[in-house]
Scaffold this motif. Structure first.
Motif, PDB file in Angstrom:
ATOM      1  N   GLU A  25      11.788 -58.069  57.234  1.00  0.00           N
ATOM      2  CA  GLU A  25      11.841 -56.864  58.055  1.00  0.00           C
ATOM      3  C   GLU A  25      12.928 -56.959  59.120  1.00  0.00           C
ATOM      4  OE1 GLU A  25       7.938 -56.260  59.613  1.00  0.00           O
ATOM      5  OE2 GLU A  25       7.137 -55.742  57.671  1.00  0.00           O
ATOM      6  N   GLN A  27      15.333 -55.747  62.173  1.00  0.00           N
ATOM      7  CA  GLN A  27      15.049 -54.924  63.343  1.00  0.00           C
ATOM      8  C   GLN A  27      16.315 -54.228  63.816  1.00  0.00           C
ATOM      9  OE1 GLN A  27      13.055 -57.460  66.180  1.00  0.00           O
ATOM     10  NE2 GLN A  27      11.173 -57.404  64.992  1.00  0.00           N
ATOM     11  N   THR A  38      14.154 -53.222  70.889  1.00  0.00           N
ATOM     12  CA  THR A  38      14.330 -53.637  69.500  1.00  0.00           C
ATOM     13  C   THR A  38      13.093 -53.209  68.732  1.00  0.00           C
ATOM     14  OG1 THR A  38      15.705 -55.482  70.182  1.00  0.00           O
ATOM     15  CG2 THR A  38      14.737 -55.606  67.987  1.00  0.00           C
ATOM     16  N   VAL A  39      13.319 -52.565  67.584  1.00  0.00           N
ATOM     17  CA  VAL A  39      12.238 -51.926  66.848  1.00  0.00           C
ATOM     18  C   VAL A  39      12.158 -52.481  65.429  1.00  0.00           C
ATOM     19  CG1 VAL A  39      11.367 -49.699  66.044  1.00  0.00           C
ATOM     20  CG2 VAL A  39      12.586 -49.835  68.211  1.00  0.00           C
ATOM     21  N   PRO A  41      10.836 -52.065  61.484  1.00  0.00           N
ATOM     22  CA  PRO A  41      10.828 -50.859  60.647  1.00  0.00           C
ATOM     23  C   PRO A  41       9.442 -50.241  60.545  1.00  0.00           C
ATOM     24  CG  PRO A  41      10.981 -52.820  59.280  1.00  0.00           C
ATOM     25  CD  PRO A  41      11.088 -53.280  60.711  1.00  0.00           C
ATOM     26  N   TYR A  44       9.902 -50.446  55.176  1.00  0.00           N
ATOM     27  CA  TYR A  44      11.062 -51.164  54.670  1.00  0.00           C
ATOM     28  C   TYR A  44      10.789 -51.543  53.226  1.00  0.00           C
ATOM     29  CZ  TYR A  44      15.097 -54.242  54.536  1.00  0.00           C
ATOM     30  OH  TYR A  44      16.300 -54.818  54.228  1.00  0.00           O
ATOM     31  N   SER A  55       5.487 -52.359  59.029  1.00  0.00           N
ATOM     32  CA  SER A  55       5.527 -53.450  59.985  1.00  0.00           C
ATOM     33  C   SER A  55       4.218 -53.558  60.740  1.00  0.00           C
ATOM     34  CB  SER A  55       6.664 -53.213  60.979  1.00  0.00           C
ATOM     35  OG  SER A  55       6.657 -54.201  61.958  1.00  0.00           O
ATOM     36  N   GLU A 128      15.904 -41.553  64.547  1.00  0.00           N
ATOM     37  CA  GLU A 128      15.471 -42.396  63.438  1.00  0.00           C
ATOM     38  C   GLU A 128      16.685 -42.913  62.684  1.00  0.00           C
ATOM     39  OE1 GLU A 128      12.707 -42.156  59.421  1.00  0.00           O
ATOM     40  OE2 GLU A 128      12.508 -40.620  60.952  1.00  0.00           O
ATOM     41  N   SER A 151      13.135 -47.165  57.613  1.00  0.00           N
ATOM     42  CA  SER A 151      13.279 -46.278  58.773  1.00  0.00           C
ATOM     43  C   SER A 151      12.840 -47.006  60.038  1.00  0.00           C
ATOM     44  CB  SER A 151      12.488 -44.978  58.603  1.00  0.00           C
ATOM     45  OG  SER A 151      11.109 -45.232  58.518  1.00  0.00           O
ATOM     46  N   TRP A 152      13.615 -46.783  61.089  1.00  0.00           N
ATOM     47  CA  TRP A 152      13.380 -47.372  62.411  1.00  0.00           C
ATOM     48  C   TRP A 152      13.345 -46.219  63.388  1.00  0.00           C
ATOM     49  CZ3 TRP A 152      16.100 -49.178  58.441  1.00  0.00           C
ATOM     50  CH2 TRP A 152      15.838 -50.481  58.007  1.00  0.00           C
TER      51      TRP A 152
END
Length: 158
Positions: A25, A27, A38-39, A41, A44, A55, A128, A151-152
């Protein structure tokens, strides 16, 4: 403005339910006005759109972005290895909800992007980062659409 953001977000939600084994995953980091977040996903998948994972970490980042300030986005090599773009929702000065998106970046073309809104006082609300997969679906207006493999998500506060 492209009004297709909401269907893409819905498509991303469908892909969330399709997965099983978890790939690593990566970030994404969002930065504005001296602060960053910091994110992990929200979803994923591997490049085929299979082996999807959600996540267990911070799936929706939050960041204060003052009006007229840019938002900088940094993606790792795992994200930049496939086509990706930035989709966003913002509120215009008259209060109208609007959406837009960056161009699609080719694999390894970019590892960062700076998002600017019109200088008239518009406010970000939702951003996003979307990484495309090799999955194709029939497009609503003909042609084909690529699935969202990763997608984040960032919710923006003023």
């Amino acid at each position: 403005m492209h009004r297709g953001l909401k269907p893409l977000l819905a498509l991303a939600g469908v892909a969330l339910a399709a997965g099983c084994a978890a790939p690593s995953e990566p970030q994404v980091t969002f930065y504005s006005h001296g602060r960053s977040v910091t994110v992990a996903p929200a979803q994923y998948c591997d490049p085929t759109g299979k082996n999807c994972a959600t996540s267990s970490g911070n799936m929706v980042g939050e960041l204060r972005v003052p009006s007229r300030e840019p938002l900088q986005i940094s993606v790792p090599a795992e994200v930049a290895a496939a086509p990706w773009q930035v989709a966003f929702i913002y509120r215009g000065v008259n209060g109208e909800e609007l959406d837009g998106r960056s161009s699609v970046f080719r694999p390894h073309e970019r590892f960062a992007y700076t998002l600017h809104l019109p200088p008239d006082g518009a406010q970000f609300e939702h951003v996003e980062v979307q990484q495309f997969s090799a999955v194709l679906t029939p497009g609503a207006d003909g042609g084909v659409d690529f699935g969202i493999g990763g997608s984040w998500i960032l919710d923006v506060h003023q």
